[in-house]
Design a protein around this motif. Structure first.
Motif, PDB file in Angstrom:
ATOM      1  N   VAL A 183      56.461  -0.341 138.052  1.00  0.00           N
ATOM      2  CA  VAL A 183      57.148   0.672 138.759  1.00  0.00           C
ATOM      3  C   VAL A 183      56.778  -0.139 140.143  1.00  0.00           C
ATOM      4  O   VAL A 183      55.767  -1.027 140.507  1.00  0.00           O
ATOM      5  CB  VAL A 183      55.722   1.646 139.308  1.00  0.00           C
ATOM      6  CG1 VAL A 183      55.539   2.729 138.266  1.00  0.00           C
ATOM      7  CG2 VAL A 183      54.242   1.087 139.494  1.00  0.00           C
ATOM      8  N   HIS A 184      57.286   1.023 141.599  1.00  0.00           N
ATOM      9  CA  HIS A 184      57.349   0.071 142.818  1.00  0.00           C
ATOM     10  C   HIS A 184      56.890   1.121 144.090  1.00  0.00           C
ATOM     11  O   HIS A 184      57.950   2.221 143.816  1.00  0.00           O
ATOM     12  CB  HIS A 184      58.321  -0.761 143.385  1.00  0.00           C
ATOM     13  CG  HIS A 184      58.886  -1.239 144.885  1.00  0.00           C
ATOM     14  ND1 HIS A 184      58.500  -0.944 145.856  1.00  0.00           N
ATOM     15  CD2 HIS A 184      58.653  -3.306 145.199  1.00  0.00           C
ATOM     16  CE1 HIS A 184      58.451  -1.583 146.601  1.00  0.00           C
ATOM     17  NE2 HIS A 184      58.652  -3.091 145.926  1.00  0.00           N
ATOM     18  N   PRO A 185      55.890   1.573 144.408  1.00  0.00           N
ATOM     19  CA  PRO A 185      55.185   1.714 145.510  1.00  0.00           C
ATOM     20  C   PRO A 185      56.270   2.563 146.288  1.00  0.00           C
ATOM     21  O   PRO A 185      56.467   3.967 146.795  1.00  0.00           O
ATOM     22  CB  PRO A 185      54.551   1.174 146.227  1.00  0.00           C
ATOM     23  CG  PRO A 185      54.188  -0.303 146.120  1.00  0.00           C
ATOM     24  CD  PRO A 185      54.995  -0.904 145.018  1.00  0.00           C
ATOM     25  N   GLU A 186      56.863   1.992 146.752  1.00  0.00           N
ATOM     26  CA  GLU A 186      58.130   2.631 147.425  1.00  0.00           C
ATOM     27  C   GLU A 186      59.331   2.846 147.097  1.00  0.00           C
ATOM     28  O   GLU A 186      60.239   3.758 146.861  1.00  0.00           O
ATOM     29  CB  GLU A 186      58.865   2.260 148.780  1.00  0.00           C
ATOM     30  CG  GLU A 186      57.902   1.900 150.155  1.00  0.00           C
ATOM     31  CD  GLU A 186      56.729   0.818 149.795  1.00  0.00           C
ATOM     32  OE1 GLU A 186      57.476  -0.342 149.518  1.00  0.00           O
ATOM     33  OE2 GLU A 186      56.072   0.591 150.129  1.00  0.00           O
ATOM     34  N   ARG A 187      60.112   1.857 146.213  1.00  0.00           N
ATOM     35  CA  ARG A 187      61.275   2.594 145.680  1.00  0.00           C
ATOM     36  C   ARG A 187      61.614   3.059 144.189  1.00  0.00           C
ATOM     37  O   ARG A 187      62.534   3.067 144.244  1.00  0.00           O
ATOM     38  CB  ARG A 187      61.889   0.718 145.291  1.00  0.00           C
ATOM     39  CG  ARG A 187      62.409  -0.172 147.437  1.00  0.00           C
ATOM     40  CD  ARG A 187      63.002  -1.445 146.434  1.00  0.00           C
ATOM     41  NE  ARG A 187      62.671  -2.366 145.506  1.00  0.00           N
ATOM     42  CZ  ARG A 187      62.262  -3.118 145.762  1.00  0.00           C
ATOM     43  NH1 ARG A 187      61.649  -3.650 147.000  1.00  0.00           N
ATOM     44  NH2 ARG A 187      61.705  -4.153 144.486  1.00  0.00           N
ATOM     45  N   ASN A 188      60.583   2.966 143.564  1.00  0.00           N
ATOM     46  CA  ASN A 188      60.300   2.863 142.689  1.00  0.00           C
ATOM     47  C   ASN A 188      58.848   3.348 141.594  1.00  0.00           C
ATOM     48  O   ASN A 188      57.755   3.496 140.767  1.00  0.00           O
ATOM     49  CB  ASN A 188      61.164   2.201 141.341  1.00  0.00           C
ATOM     50  CG  ASN A 188      61.451   2.269 140.275  1.00  0.00           C
ATOM     51  OD1 ASN A 188      61.859   3.506 139.918  1.00  0.00           O
ATOM     52  ND2 ASN A 188      61.941   2.092 139.391  1.00  0.00           N
ATOM     53  N   PRO A 189      58.982   5.379 142.673  1.00  0.00           N
ATOM     54  CA  PRO A 189      57.216   5.457 142.305  1.00  0.00           C
ATOM     55  C   PRO A 189      57.096   6.501 141.215  1.00  0.00           C
ATOM     56  O   PRO A 189      57.242   6.448 140.144  1.00  0.00           O
ATOM     57  CB  PRO A 189      56.843   6.511 143.424  1.00  0.00           C
ATOM     58  CG  PRO A 189      58.285   6.731 144.219  1.00  0.00           C
ATOM     59  CD  PRO A 189      59.165   6.185 143.963  1.00  0.00           C
ATOM     60  N   MET A 197      48.691   5.567 135.648  1.00  0.00           N
ATOM     61  CA  MET A 197      49.429   4.241 135.376  1.00  0.00           C
ATOM     62  C   MET A 197      49.817   4.333 133.564  1.00  0.00           C
ATOM     63  O   MET A 197      50.800   3.682 133.595  1.00  0.00           O
ATOM     64  CB  MET A 197      49.022   3.630 136.426  1.00  0.00           C
ATOM     65  CG  MET A 197      49.596   2.293 136.826  1.00  0.00           C
ATOM     66  SD  MET A 197      51.014   2.728 137.246  1.00  0.00           S
ATOM     67  CE  MET A 197      52.067   0.878 136.481  1.00  0.00           C
ATOM     68  N   GLU A 198      48.540   4.329 133.191  1.00  0.00           N
ATOM     69  CA  GLU A 198      48.735   4.058 131.868  1.00  0.00           C
ATOM     70  C   GLU A 198      49.764   5.298 131.037  1.00  0.00           C
ATOM     71  O   GLU A 198      50.435   3.863 130.065  1.00  0.00           O
ATOM     72  CB  GLU A 198      47.542   4.142 131.240  1.00  0.00           C
ATOM     73  CG  GLU A 198      46.059   3.112 131.487  1.00  0.00           C
ATOM     74  CD  GLU A 198      45.279   3.659 132.708  1.00  0.00           C
ATOM     75  OE1 GLU A 198      45.951   5.159 133.147  1.00  0.00           O
ATOM     76  OE2 GLU A 198      45.585   2.723 133.617  1.00  0.00           O
ATOM     77  N   ALA A 245      66.072   1.395 139.416  1.00  0.00           N
ATOM     78  CA  ALA A 245      67.285   1.974 139.786  1.00  0.00           C
ATOM     79  C   ALA A 245      66.324   3.561 140.843  1.00  0.00           C
ATOM     80  O   ALA A 245      65.687   3.810 140.852  1.00  0.00           O
ATOM     81  CB  ALA A 245      68.126   2.883 138.884  1.00  0.00           C
ATOM     82  N   TYR A 246      67.143   4.556 141.298  1.00  0.00           N
ATOM     83  CA  TYR A 246      67.015   5.721 142.034  1.00  0.00           C
ATOM     84  C   TYR A 246      67.821   6.365 141.316  1.00  0.00           C
ATOM     85  O   TYR A 246      69.402   6.865 141.063  1.00  0.00           O
ATOM     86  CB  TYR A 246      67.478   5.414 143.181  1.00  0.00           C
ATOM     87  CG  TYR A 246      66.326   7.261 143.204  1.00  0.00           C
ATOM     88  CD1 TYR A 246      65.942   7.264 143.712  1.00  0.00           C
ATOM     89  CD2 TYR A 246      68.259   8.070 143.703  1.00  0.00           C
ATOM     90  CE1 TYR A 246      65.352   8.837 144.511  1.00  0.00           C
ATOM     91  CE2 TYR A 246      67.628   8.963 144.351  1.00  0.00           C
ATOM     92  CZ  TYR A 246      67.004   9.264 144.646  1.00  0.00           C
ATOM     93  OH  TYR A 246      66.366  10.666 145.029  1.00  0.00           O
ATOM     94  N   SER A 253      62.950   4.731 137.840  1.00  0.00           N
ATOM     95  CA  SER A 253      63.846   4.635 137.149  1.00  0.00           C
ATOM     96  C   SER A 253      64.649   3.264 137.035  1.00  0.00           C
ATOM     97  O   SER A 253      64.157   2.124 137.941  1.00  0.00           O
ATOM     98  CB  SER A 253      65.096   5.475 138.296  1.00  0.00           C
ATOM     99  OG  SER A 253      64.978   6.973 138.007  1.00  0.00           O
ATOM    100  N   TRP A 254      65.296   3.054 136.215  1.00  0.00           N
ATOM    101  CA  TRP A 254      65.977   1.340 135.387  1.00  0.00           C
ATOM    102  C   TRP A 254      67.386   1.943 135.433  1.00  0.00           C
ATOM    103  O   TRP A 254      68.144   3.023 134.369  1.00  0.00           O
ATOM    104  CB  TRP A 254      64.721   0.911 134.670  1.00  0.00           C
ATOM    105  CG  TRP A 254      63.516   1.134 135.197  1.00  0.00           C
ATOM    106  CD1 TRP A 254      63.068   0.440 135.694  1.00  0.00           C
ATOM    107  CD2 TRP A 254      62.603   1.722 134.482  1.00  0.00           C
ATOM    108  NE1 TRP A 254      61.511   0.030 135.932  1.00  0.00           N
ATOM    109  CE2 TRP A 254      61.608   1.620 135.137  1.00  0.00           C
ATOM    110  CE3 TRP A 254      63.324   2.825 133.228  1.00  0.00           C
ATOM    111  CZ2 TRP A 254      59.939   2.104 135.093  1.00  0.00           C
ATOM    112  CZ3 TRP A 254      62.275   3.559 133.367  1.00  0.00           C
ATOM    113  CH2 TRP A 254      60.516   3.428 133.880  1.00  0.00           C
TER     114      TRP A 254
END
Ligand code: PHE
Length: 444
Positions: A183-189, A197-198, A245-246, A253-254
């Motif tokens: 995950v990315h906190p802003e782009r891919n939360p 998270m697990e 991705a979004y 997303s990917w």
């Protein structure tokens, strides 16, 4: 001509001023290439299906392409001003009805049926788009999803249940690049209100491994086909990579990209299903993943089919190359292109109108509203599959009048024969006249 399109096609009194479906596109809905025996799209579908076996996955191949904007966009969380909703990108029957632009249009409905923990939907999808050898306004997608029910996993431990399923998936020996954290906190939360998270780490790993197994299968088949056709064939190691991705209906997303002929090629989008979508299907206790992949892209890679128009060909030189493959995949061979016919380039240059007065036919070409896809469609309508490629070669704004001028280069080339210069000229003249008549441009 439109009354005979299909028994389920909306009647004319349902059309409104949004209607923008040319007859050539409407007629494509009866082709059903994805279920046509021995067609490469159908062969590709069944190879992928074999990696998502029944009964865990239920297959849907019969969904009709006319859907509400609610299904195609709203039920998936597309904002009201999303560009995908515009008339320039999407085929409309009326304000609230479209030709689906993706198989995700059926997600909520099929989740709701909830007959299985997983599903695959294969279908034709429709997008107004540029013209080139890998884009066609009708193509095929496969949507897949798998979910887990918190109430049904031991101790309610979703992450452990998913990891257990992950371990049960076969391994593969492909080299996969996956440089980003899950995950990315802003782009891919993470959907923090719904997942730990697990849980997301487990579902992401399960999703990626499941898809990698498909890609490995496709390339094993492609390599076997190439070797059977050419004993001296040397394969290059397959490189694939996951990138962020979004999509409005998944998070994180990917996208998966495959390195092919010197470029990274996008082959699918996927992610962890948004809880809103599942809630809309009364699946409040479930979590899972979804993907959507383009079948033409994959078939082009696997068979080395050089041009997307070929999938629509009725030419026996094309179709006969796949005969018998549905019954025995070992008969799969690399596609052998038929001889190339010469290209014939013609330019058309025109001024857009600066006023906003409207031309006939519902399209308009004043500078603000102009969209290239309108040119593409006119060219396609007139030239059909004889046009291989349309490219903008010039754009210029007159310093005094402020008028904008554009130039497009059209490549007329038939897949089936050599066009004479006279024929190409005739197509081109018809394109020029159609641009004037339908877009109201002034030819230069
Ligand atoms: N529907 C998306 C597209 O057409 C792909 C997708 C499907 C992405 C499912 C995520 C999940 O681009």
């Amino acid at each position: 001509q439109e009354s005979g399109i299909h028994p389920l096609w909306p009647s004319k009194n349902e059309y409104d001023e949004w209607y923008n479906v040319p007859a050539t596109i409407a007629n494509a809905i009866s082709e059903r290439l994805h279920v046509q025996k021995d067609h490469p799209i159908s062969i590709t579908r069944s190879i992928i299906e074999s990696k998502f076996p029944q009964p865990l996955f239920k297959y849907y191949n019969e969904e009709f392409p006319v859907v509400s904007t609610y299904r195609n966009f709203d039920s998936l969380g597309f904002p009201a001003d999303h560009p995908g909703r515009s008339k320039t990108d999407t085929y409309y029957i009326n304000k609230n009805t479209v030709l689906r632009t993706h198989t995700s249009a059926h997600q909520r409905e099929i989740f709701k049926e909830n007959k299985s923990r997983g599903f695959l939907i294969s279908a034709d999808v429709y997008r107004r788009d540029a013209i080139d050898r890998s884009h066609y306004p009708v193509f095929h997608q496969m949507e897949g999803a798998q979910t887990w029910d918190r109430n049904e996993v031991p101790n309610g431990d979703l992450a452990a249940a998913v990891w257990k399923d992950f371990e049960a998936l076969p391994k593969h020996s492909m080299v996969v690049e996956d440089p980003n954290p899950t995950v990315h906190p802003e782009r891919n939360p993470l959907q923090a209100e719904h997942h730990s998270m697990e849980e997301v780490e487990a579902m992401a790993a399960h999703l990626k491994r499941s898809i990698e197994l498909v890609v490995a299968e496709i390339f094993t088949r492609a390599k076997a086909a190439a070797t059977a056709s050419d004993p001296n064939y040397v394969d290059e190691p397959l490189r694939v990579r996951w990138i962020e991705a979004y999509f409005p209906f998944t998070s994180p997303s990917w996208e998966l990209e495959v390195f092919w002929q010197g470029d990274w090629l996008e082959v699918l989008g996927c992610g962890i299903v948004k809880q809103d979508v599942l809630d809309g299907a009364d699946m409040h206790q479930q979590a899972g993943w979804a993907f959507g992949m383009g079948l033409e892209r994959i078939a082009m890679l696997m068979f080395e089919i050089p041009d997307i128009r070929l999938f629509w060909s009725k030419d026996q030189r094309f179709l006969s190359q796949f005969e018998g493959v549905s019954d025995n995949l070992d008969r799969l061979r690399r596609f052998i292109p038929f001889s190339k016919y010469p290209a014939c380039y013609k330019d058309v240059a025109f001024w857009l109108r600066s006023s906003s007065s409207s031309a006939g036919g519902g399209l308009s070409a004043n500078s603000q509203d102009f969209h290239e896809n309108d040119v593409m469609e006119i060219v396609r309508d007139v030239g059909g599959d004889v046009v291989e490629d349309v490219k903008q070669t010039d754009s210029f704004t007159h310093p005094k009048t402020g008028r904008r001028s554009l130039c497009y280069r059209i490549n007329y080339r038939s897949l089936e024969r050599t066009l004479t210069n006279e024929e190409a000229n005739e197509y081109h003249e018809n394109v020029r006249q159609a641009l004037v008549k339908q877009l109201g441009v002034e030819l230069r």
